[in-house]
Design a protein around this motif. Structure first.
Motif, PDB file in Angstrom:
ATOM      1  N   GLU A   1       0.831  -1.214   0.000  1.00 55.43           N
ATOM      2  CA  GLU A   1       0.000   0.000   0.000  1.00 55.43           C
ATOM      3  C   GLU A   1       0.860   1.257   0.000  1.00 55.43           C
ATOM      4  O   GLU A   1       0.541   2.235  -0.697  1.00 55.43           O
ATOM      5  CB  GLU A   1      -0.931  -0.017   1.217  1.00 55.43           C
ATOM      6  N   ALA A   2       1.964   1.240   0.736  1.00 57.35           N
ATOM      7  CA  ALA A   2       2.846   2.415   0.806  1.00 57.35           C
ATOM      8  C   ALA A   2       3.516   2.695  -0.536  1.00 57.35           C
ATOM      9  O   ALA A   2       3.597   3.846  -0.984  1.00 57.35           O
ATOM     10  CB  ALA A   2       3.896   2.199   1.885  1.00 57.35           C
ATOM     11  N   ILE A   3       3.991   1.652  -1.199  1.00 55.48           N
ATOM     12  CA  ILE A   3       4.640   1.823  -2.505  1.00 55.48           C
ATOM     13  C   ILE A   3       3.636   2.336  -3.528  1.00 55.48           C
ATOM     14  O   ILE A   3       3.910   3.272  -4.292  1.00 55.48           O
ATOM     15  CB  ILE A   3       5.275   0.498  -2.973  1.00 55.48           C
ATOM     16  N   LEU A   4       2.466   1.717  -3.551  1.00 52.80           N
ATOM     17  CA  LEU A   4       1.434   2.124  -4.509  1.00 52.80           C
ATOM     18  C   LEU A   4       0.979   3.560  -4.269  1.00 52.80           C
ATOM     19  O   LEU A   4       0.708   4.310  -5.220  1.00 52.80           O
ATOM     20  CB  LEU A   4       0.241   1.169  -4.416  1.00 52.80           C
ATOM     21  N   LYS A   5       0.929   3.970  -3.010  1.00 52.31           N
ATOM     22  CA  LYS A   5       0.547   5.356  -2.679  1.00 52.31           C
ATOM     23  C   LYS A   5       1.537   6.348  -3.268  1.00 52.31           C
ATOM     24  O   LYS A   5       1.139   7.387  -3.825  1.00 52.31           O
ATOM     25  CB  LYS A   5       0.481   5.509  -1.155  1.00 52.31           C
ATOM     26  N   GLU A   6       2.818   6.041  -3.171  1.00 53.30           N
ATOM     27  CA  GLU A   6       3.834   6.959  -3.706  1.00 53.30           C
ATOM     28  C   GLU A   6       3.808   6.991  -5.225  1.00 53.30           C
ATOM     29  O   GLU A   6       3.997   8.042  -5.835  1.00 53.30           O
ATOM     30  CB  GLU A   6       5.218   6.570  -3.192  1.00 53.30           C
ATOM     31  N   TRP A   7       3.595   5.842  -5.850  1.00 50.87           N
ATOM     32  CA  TRP A   7       3.466   5.821  -7.314  1.00 50.87           C
ATOM     33  C   TRP A   7       2.235   6.627  -7.749  1.00 50.87           C
ATOM     34  O   TRP A   7       2.280   7.368  -8.721  1.00 50.87           O
ATOM     35  CB  TRP A   7       3.345   4.390  -7.802  1.00 50.87           C
ATOM     36  N   LYS A   8       1.170   6.479  -7.003  1.00 54.76           N
ATOM     37  CA  LYS A   8      -0.064   7.199  -7.329  1.00 54.76           C
ATOM     38  C   LYS A   8       0.140   8.708  -7.223  1.00 54.76           C
ATOM     39  O   LYS A   8      -0.393   9.483  -8.020  1.00 54.76           O
ATOM     40  CB  LYS A   8      -1.196   6.739  -6.402  1.00 54.76           C
ATOM     41  N   ARG A   9       0.952   9.115  -6.254  1.00 54.44           N
ATOM     42  CA  ARG A   9       1.240  10.552  -6.109  1.00 54.44           C
ATOM     43  C   ARG A   9       1.929  11.110  -7.352  1.00 54.44           C
ATOM     44  O   ARG A   9       1.654  12.235  -7.779  1.00 54.44           O
ATOM     45  CB  ARG A   9       2.118  10.786  -4.877  1.00 54.44           C
ATOM     46  N   LEU A  10       2.827  10.332  -7.935  1.00 51.63           N
ATOM     47  CA  LEU A  10       3.512  10.777  -9.150  1.00 51.63           C
ATOM     48  C   LEU A  10       2.531  11.003 -10.291  1.00 51.63           C
ATOM     49  O   LEU A  10       2.742  11.852 -11.155  1.00 51.63           O
ATOM     50  CB  LEU A  10       4.555   9.739  -9.583  1.00 51.63           C
ATOM     51  N   LYS A  11       1.444  10.235 -10.277  1.00 53.53           N
ATOM     52  CA  LYS A  11       0.449  10.332 -11.343  1.00 53.53           C
ATOM     53  C   LYS A  11      -0.517  11.486 -11.127  1.00 53.53           C
ATOM     54  O   LYS A  11      -0.932  12.156 -12.086  1.00 53.53           O
ATOM     55  CB  LYS A  11      -0.327   9.007 -11.409  1.00 53.53           C
ATOM     56  N   ILE A  12      -0.852  11.745  -9.879  1.00 47.67           N
ATOM     57  CA  ILE A  12      -1.890  12.735  -9.575  1.00 47.67           C
ATOM     58  C   ILE A  12      -1.325  14.134  -9.369  1.00 47.67           C
ATOM     59  O   ILE A  12      -1.881  15.125  -9.855  1.00 47.67           O
ATOM     60  CB  ILE A  12      -2.680  12.292  -8.319  1.00 47.67           C
ATOM     61  N   SER A  13      -0.224  14.228  -8.643  1.00 50.43           N
ATOM     62  CA  SER A  13       0.305  15.540  -8.255  1.00 50.43           C
ATOM     63  C   SER A  13       1.451  15.976  -9.150  1.00 50.43           C
ATOM     64  O   SER A  13       2.233  15.144  -9.622  1.00 50.43           O
ATOM     65  CB  SER A  13       0.798  15.500  -6.803  1.00 50.43           C
ATOM     66  N   LEU A  14       1.546  17.271  -9.371  1.00 50.07           N
ATOM     67  CA  LEU A  14       2.692  17.810 -10.095  1.00 50.07           C
ATOM     68  C   LEU A  14       3.922  17.760  -9.206  1.00 50.07           C
ATOM     69  O   LEU A  14       3.873  18.129  -8.025  1.00 50.07           O
ATOM     70  CB  LEU A  14       2.419  19.255 -10.520  1.00 50.07           C
ATOM     71  N   LEU A  15       5.029  17.311  -9.755  1.00 52.26           N
ATOM     72  CA  LEU A  15       6.262  17.274  -8.984  1.00 52.26           C
ATOM     73  C   LEU A  15       6.774  18.680  -8.721  1.00 52.26           C
ATOM     74  O   LEU A  15       6.649  19.566  -9.566  1.00 52.26           O
ATOM     75  CB  LEU A  15       7.327  16.477  -9.739  1.00 52.26           C
ATOM     76  N   ALA A  16       7.370  18.864  -7.565  1.00 51.41           N
ATOM     77  CA  ALA A  16       7.959  20.156  -7.228  1.00 51.41           C
ATOM     78  C   ALA A  16       9.221  20.375  -8.061  1.00 51.41           C
ATOM     79  O   ALA A  16       9.934  19.416  -8.379  1.00 51.41           O
ATOM     80  CB  ALA A  16       8.302  20.196  -5.747  1.00 51.41           C
ATOM     81  N   PRO A  17       9.514  21.626  -8.433  1.00 52.40           N
ATOM     82  CA  PRO A  17      10.724  21.911  -9.227  1.00 52.40           C
ATOM     83  C   PRO A  17      11.996  21.344  -8.608  1.00 52.40           C
ATOM     84  O   PRO A  17      12.871  20.851  -9.319  1.00 52.40           O
ATOM     85  CB  PRO A  17      10.753  23.441  -9.265  1.00 52.40           C
ATOM     86  N   LYS A  18      12.108  21.385  -7.280  1.00 48.46           N
ATOM     87  CA  LYS A  18      13.338  20.888  -6.641  1.00 48.46           C
ATOM     88  C   LYS A  18      13.474  19.374  -6.796  1.00 48.46           C
ATOM     89  O   LYS A  18      14.599  18.843  -6.865  1.00 48.46           O
ATOM     90  CB  LYS A  18      13.385  21.289  -5.173  1.00 48.46           C
ATOM     91  N   GLU A  19      12.344  18.646  -6.845  1.00 45.19           N
ATOM     92  CA  GLU A  19      12.411  17.198  -7.061  1.00 45.19           C
ATOM     93  C   GLU A  19      12.916  16.882  -8.467  1.00 45.19           C
ATOM     94  O   GLU A  19      13.719  15.961  -8.658  1.00 45.19           O
ATOM     95  CB  GLU A  19      11.018  16.577  -6.874  1.00 45.19           C
ATOM     96  N   ILE A  20      12.442  17.670  -9.435  1.00 43.48           N
ATOM     97  CA  ILE A  20      12.855  17.448 -10.826  1.00 43.48           C
ATOM     98  C   ILE A  20      14.326  17.801 -11.013  1.00 43.48           C
ATOM     99  O   ILE A  20      15.082  17.069 -11.661  1.00 43.48           O
ATOM    100  CB  ILE A  20      11.967  18.281 -11.784  1.00 43.48           C
ATOM    101  N   THR A  21      14.723  18.911 -10.438  1.00 42.98           N
ATOM    102  CA  THR A  21      16.131  19.326 -10.538  1.00 42.98           C
ATOM    103  C   THR A  21      17.053  18.285  -9.911  1.00 42.98           C
ATOM    104  O   THR A  21      18.095  17.936 -10.480  1.00 42.98           O
ATOM    105  CB  THR A  21      16.331  20.682  -9.839  1.00 42.98           C
TER     106      THR A  21
END
Length: 409
Positions: free
Chosen positions: A302-322
């Motif tokens: 459930e924890a892994i799937l939650k984090e993957w789901k976040r990548l799909k739903i939420s925009l990544l922060a600029p600092k994460e992309i950098t």
């Protein structure tokens, strides 16, 4: 060719564009078996000892490997011994004799190799994963093959496969380290002049079809649950792979990555955990591999799937992309310090893509990827109907696992 005057070593590697994906049901395992047999004697060197002893005498490293689409043979020696390495590798590649006596002995070796992989969950989980995703077709079969095939192979099978697959247009000779280009080219021409010309037999295209989450559970008494959890991905030619590489670096960019921080640091539930992006010529996947606490399997999924789901739903922060782009840049910079590793990467591209993308070109494309590109590839790939879990564990409730996948993704 990747020369380096500063290097003290020389490596020759011969790759052929064949492997498990080019086999039939009745020949599954033959690519790997033949690779073993290439060390059993040639016209010039009649035994394994005659092949290996001369390389051991100069402190050389040597081996071979078989994968889905590539089989390779290599030797690395001090630069002064380059002619010896080139002579031996070309000899075993072109002139192996496949003695009947050695074939019968090697059957026992390979059957024990199969047994070893079955006993090591970190290895065997890969066979289950490919079987789950691709089923009864070459991409779904084990590279080692199955015991019934191993037992029935005859010398004629290896001679036929070698003739059909080990041909000039499917072969790539890769040279790296300290050498003189003109001299080595002449040596290669002489060493490979009698090679079978033309194209090898093609593989059958991989078919993919999945409409809902899938689970392949192997019940076994283990202290850990060993798993691969992931989705169907994209192939080697898909332009979305640059965005996927960045997403994976966000997800698993070292010990500070989301995956490590969530499962190991916060939950304290795994020793080994990582994500893998795999690109083949006509299929691919994105998966998490881990060994975790059996008693906390459901929570961790459930924890892994939650984090993957976040990548799909939420925009990544600029600092994460950098951070992810910098991570990829740094990893490539470090890999370029090793001339042989550079040669390996470039050769795989040449053999499979027929085109080389330099590290600089790759990083330029990485630099141009936007937050919208990342969100789109996440939405394209992270979908419930393409979710898969292969598991080796005492856990018994397959239906409950399927419900967890559906509910949390």
């Amino acid at each position: 060719m990747v020369p380096s005057k500063e290097s003290l070593s020389f490596q020759v590697m011969v790759l052929v564009n064949t492997g498990t994906d080019f086999e039939s049901k009745n020949t599954n395992g033959i690519s790997h078996f033949l690779e073993h047999l290439c060390f059993k004697g040639t016209k010039k060197r009649s035994s394994n000892l005659e092949i290996t002893q001369v390389l051991d005498n100069v402190g050389g490293s040597y081996n071979a490997f078989t994968s889905d689409e590539i089989t390779g043979y290599w030797a690395k020696v001090a630069s002064k011994d380059k002619n010896l390495a080139l002579d031996i590798v070309s000899d075993i590649y072109l002139n192996s004799q496949f003695p009947e006596k050695e074939i019968e002995k090697e059957k026992g070796v390979i059957i024990e190799e199969i047994n070893m992989y079955r006993d090591i969950p970190q290895y065997y989980i890969w066979d289950l994963w490919h079987k789950l995703l691709y089923g009864n077709q070459p991409a779904g079969w084990s590279t080692l093959g199955v015991k019934q095939n191993i037992k029935k192979f005859r010398r004629e099978d290896f001679l036929k496969y070698h003739l059909n697959q080990y041909r000039s247009k499917s072969t790539l000779v890769v040279i790296s380290g300290n050498f003189h280009k003109k001299e080595i080219i002449e040596k290669i021409k002489n060493g490979f002049e009698n090679m079978s010309q033309g194209e090898r037999q093609n593989k059958i295209g991989t078919k993919e079809k999945q409409n809902s989450p899938q689970v392949l559970l192997e019940e076994k008494k283990t202290d850990q649950a060993h798993l691969l959890l992931g989705v169907r991905g994209i192939n080697l030619f898909d332009k979305r792979r640059y965005a996927l590489d960045i997403l994976d670096a966000v997800f698993d960019g070292g010990m500070s990555g989301i995956l490590f921080q969530t499962v190991r640091e916060k939950l304290g539930a795994a020793y080994y955990i990582s994500s893998i992006v795999s690109y083949n010529t006509d299929y691919g996947f994105w998966a998490v591999k881990a060994g975790i606490d059996n008693n906390r399997l459901e929570t961790i999924l459930e924890a892994i799937l939650k984090e993957w789901k976040r990548l799909k739903i939420s925009l990544l922060a600029p600092k994460e992309i950098t951070k992810a782009k910098n991570y990829l840049y740094g990893k490539i910079a470090l890999s370029m310090e090793n001339v042989h590793e550079v040669a390996n990467d470039l050769s795989y591209q040449e053999l499979l893509k027929k085109k080389i993308e330099t590290p600089q070109e790759y990083l330029q494309k990485i630099k141009k990827i936007t937050v919208s590109d990342l969100r789109k590839v996440a939405q394209d790939l992270l979908i419930p109907q393409h979710l898969n879990l292969s598991l080796i564990s005492p856990y018994k409730d397959k239906e409950k696992l399927i419900k967890i996948l559906k509910k949390n993704f």
